[in-house]
Scaffold this active site. Structure first.
Site, PDB file in Angstrom:
ATOM      1  N   GLY A 120       0.855  -1.186   0.000  1.00 19.97           N
ATOM      2  CA  GLY A 120       0.000   0.000   0.000  1.00 19.97           C
ATOM      3  C   GLY A 120       0.881   1.222   0.000  1.00 19.97           C
ATOM      4  N   CYS A 172       5.813  -5.711   0.664  1.00 18.75           N
ATOM      5  CA  CYS A 172       6.081  -4.282   0.569  1.00 18.75           C
ATOM      6  C   CYS A 172       5.709  -3.564   1.874  1.00 18.75           C
ATOM      7  CB  CYS A 172       5.363  -3.710  -0.662  1.00 18.75           C
ATOM      8  SG  CYS A 172       5.873  -2.046  -1.051  1.00 18.75           S
ATOM      9  N   TYR A 173       4.610  -2.822   1.877  1.00 17.22           N
ATOM     10  CA  TYR A 173       4.183  -2.157   3.119  1.00 17.22           C
ATOM     11  C   TYR A 173       3.949  -3.190   4.227  1.00 17.22           C
ATOM     12  CZ  TYR A 173       1.246   0.552   6.323  1.00 17.22           C
ATOM     13  OH  TYR A 173       0.730   1.151   7.437  1.00 17.22           O
ATOM     14  N   HIS A 223       7.464  -7.174  -5.054  1.00 16.12           N
ATOM     15  CA  HIS A 223       6.084  -7.595  -5.326  1.00 16.12           C
ATOM     16  C   HIS A 223       6.033  -8.906  -6.097  1.00 16.12           C
ATOM     17  CE1 HIS A 223       3.956  -3.950  -3.948  1.00 16.12           C
ATOM     18  NE2 HIS A 223       5.151  -3.411  -4.155  1.00 16.12           N
ATOM     19  N   GLU A 280       3.482 -10.543  -6.662  1.00 14.18           N
ATOM     20  CA  GLU A 280       2.177 -10.652  -7.324  1.00 14.18           C
ATOM     21  C   GLU A 280       2.138 -10.009  -8.706  1.00 14.18           C
ATOM     22  OE1 GLU A 280       2.948  -8.627  -4.927  1.00 14.18           O
ATOM     23  OE2 GLU A 280       1.835  -6.754  -4.992  1.00 14.18           O
ATOM     24  N   ASP A 324     -19.444 -13.877 -17.709  1.00  8.88           N
ATOM     25  CA  ASP A 324     -19.991 -13.900 -16.344  1.00  8.88           C
ATOM     26  C   ASP A 324     -21.497 -14.143 -16.309  1.00  8.88           C
ATOM     27  OD1 ASP A 324     -17.405 -13.231 -15.763  1.00  8.88           O
ATOM     28  OD2 ASP A 324     -17.824 -11.116 -15.372  1.00  8.88           O
ATOM     29  N   LYS A 356     -12.286 -13.972 -12.382  1.00  7.48           N
ATOM     30  CA  LYS A 356     -12.593 -14.251 -13.791  1.00  7.48           C
ATOM     31  C   LYS A 356     -12.084 -15.618 -14.271  1.00  7.48           C
ATOM     32  CE  LYS A 356     -14.276 -12.206 -17.491  1.00  7.48           C
ATOM     33  NZ  LYS A 356     -15.433 -11.289 -17.472  1.00  7.48           N
TER      34      LYS A 356
END
Ligand code: XMP
Length: 543
Positions: free
Chosen positions: A9, A36-37, A123, A125, A181, A327
């Protein structure tokens, strides 16, 4: 609960009001990963030291990890990671070992194997961290002891059970779009409740691609007769958009019109009688984006959360079978249900449809010669800095396949103030300096031209296999041409992971030549342009 991930963040642990965790989570005996944060919070709470950075570190870096650490199992060696931070951990808490450093960040990874607490300054991710998925998987499987047992088969059964519980004796009505969806959500309800108790309605806005309504009709007919109906609203949408140039205004009008049509149907006797509730294909990220979770800021109001629908939610008259899925999970469930692959693996297509791929202009103006190319007075949207820009396009003569042309495009946008896009002229019926914009809006003639062009491009992409090399391939019509041929077509093949950033993709020269010839043979089309702009500074769509 097997583990906790504390995310990144933009805040600093020192700031008043910065997001905090209850330090008792570190005594639960449960595995923790801070990113990170989150990494800085761990250090801060457990007695380490976090220092304010002056400049920060943004972008690619190289990590030297301790290969024996559980999180780096099978992900050893010097490797590319992605950093985005200002503060840094300058002393790890007692009991922690430094597990990796980069040239500028001494504690890029740390961990206490005994307490199973890990922190990563980088990161894992994001795709640019080469071993990111492996590192996350190590944390989940090896450190937390989770098993990879998510299966679409079990999900389908669980969701159908949940639908029966939520719906009870009532019936379910869906507005479907032909997207993944709403089709998957509808199919689950159909299986859970039977054909007598579900109905799907598709609103034809007239802004869809060629053959779209028939395609959707075909998919639903295959699910069972009598469950699907088309509401024709083409004229209402076109009328509302007549004479409107501004892209955001167009989006707004389309959104409002959708709501109007939906609310009329929901207020009609058919819906009110017979104990119907509304089914929706809302997925988990939609809820986050609408500020539906406790902490997420409101990014945009999703169309599944407009007022009429909020009222139904308040009355408990709604079922959203996919509300906990992402998704890719929805696609897996769709495969399990036997829905056609053509539907499940479609490129993303914007809700407002072809309306935002049909550029409108208020003024007639010619192109302007610059040293580097021609300035076309067409306005398209871009993202520069953190904000949106709406600026003219620079046209270049020269093959879009030539070496270094994408880099040249980037350099030109940085150099020439007042543009946000560069496109190559692939072919034209008139010399570039004779091209002019015309006063043009959304109308049936231009939509028909765009639909034909888009269909030809799609066909050729499918046949050549180029379809699999791009994430999305918008085709745009722009009011630039001559009196006889007033419009031109823009090709915008891009590669992306999530649509947030994107690269303009080079197309095989032969395919491009035949595509261009096909487009130039169409009525009203003067030139074919090839967008060379990455995102940022351009957006994927032109509007
Ligand atoms: P941009 O143009 O912002 O597009 O780079 C990023 C992705 O979002 C899609 N897009 C939209 N989708 N409604 C949608 O449902 C919209 O108004 C809209 N605008 C852009 C775009 O197709 C791309 O995939």
């Amino acid at each position: 609960m097997k583990g906790i991930v504390i995310s990144g963040g933009p805040a600093s642990v020192y700031e008043e009001g910065s997001p905090q965790v209850d330090p008792k989570i570190f005594d639960l005996g449960c595995a923790v990963l801070g990113l990170c944060y989150g990494h800085q919070l761990i250090a801060w709470h457990l007695g380490g030291e976090v220092s304010k950075g002056e400049k920060g570190e943004y972008g690619l870096a190289h990590l030297e990890p301790v290969e024996t650490a559980a999180v780096f199992e099978g992900a050893g060696g010097r490797q590319q990671i992605w950093m985005s931070h200002r503060d840094t951990v300058t002393r790890a808490p007692d009991g922690f070992e430094t597990l990796g450093s980069t040239e500028t960040c001494a504690i890029a990874a740390m961990g206490d194997a005994q307490r199973r607490i890990y922190g990563l300054q980088f990161h894992p991710e994001v795709v640019h961290t080469r071993n990111g998925r492996r590192i996350l998987s190590n944390f989940l499987m090896d450190v937390c002891g989770c098993a990879q047992d998510w299966s679409p088969r079990e999900q389908a059964a669980r969701i159908e059970e949940e639908i029966r519980r939520t719906v009870g004796e009532r019936n379910v009505f869906f507005f479907v779009s032909g997207g993944v969806d709403s089709t998957v959500a509808f199919t689950l309800c159909l299986r859970a409740l039977g054909a007598e108790r579900v109905r799907a309605l598709y609103v034809d806005t007239g802004l869809m691609r060629e053959g779209e309504t028939q395609f959707v009709q075909g998919v639903f007919d295959a699910l069972g007769g009598g469950v699907f109906r088309v509401e024709h609203a083409e004229e209402r949408f076109l009328l509302a958009l007549d004479g409107v140039r501004d892209p955001e205004k167009k989006r707004h009008i389309i959104g409002e019109m959708f709501v109007e049509v939906q609310e009329q149907i929901l207020a009609s006797g058919h819906f009110l009688e017979g104990n119907w509730i509304l089914g929706q294909g809302t997925i988990y990220p939609d809820t986050i984006e609408s500020g539906g979770t406790a902490k997420a800021d409101l990014i945009k109001t999703h169309h599944n959360r407009v007022s009429g629908i909020q009222k139904l939610i308040a009355e408990n008259r709604i079922v959203e079978p996919l509300h906990l899925l992402y998704k890719d999970e929805v696609r897996e469930v769709g495969r399990e249900l036997g829905l056609p692959e053509e539907l499940l693996s479609r490129h993303p297509f914007p809700g407002p449809g072809l309306a935002i791929r049909c550029l409108c202009e208020d003024e007639e103006r010619g192109v302007q010669r610059l040293e580097e190319g021609w300035l076309a007075p067409l306005h398209s949207v871009g993202v520069q800095g953190d904000s949106r820009s709406y600026r003219p396009v620079l046209l270049l003569e020269g093959s879009p396949a030539s070496e270094g042309i994408h880099d040249l495009a980037t350099a030109l946008i940085n150099r020439i103030a007042g543009i946000n896009r560069v496109a190559a002229v692939v072919g034209s019926h008139a010399p570039v300096d004779e091209l002019r914009t015309s006063r043009a809006y959304l109308c049936e003639t231009r939509l028909a031209r765009l639909r034909r062009a888009d269909s030809l491009v799609r066909q050729m992409c499918l046949e050549s296999g180029f379809e699999n090399h791009v994430w999305q391939f918008p085709v745009i019509i722009v009011p630039l041409g001559t009196a006889e041929r007033p419009d031109s077509i823009v090709l915008r093949p891009i590669d992306s992971v999530d649509g947030m950033t994107a690269q303009s993709v080079a197309m095989p020269a032969e395919l491009l030549a035949s595509m261009s010839a096909g487009l130039l043979a169409q009525e009203g089309i003067c030139a074919v342009l090839y967008d060379l702009t990455h995102k940022p500074p351009g957006t994927i769509e032109w509007e």
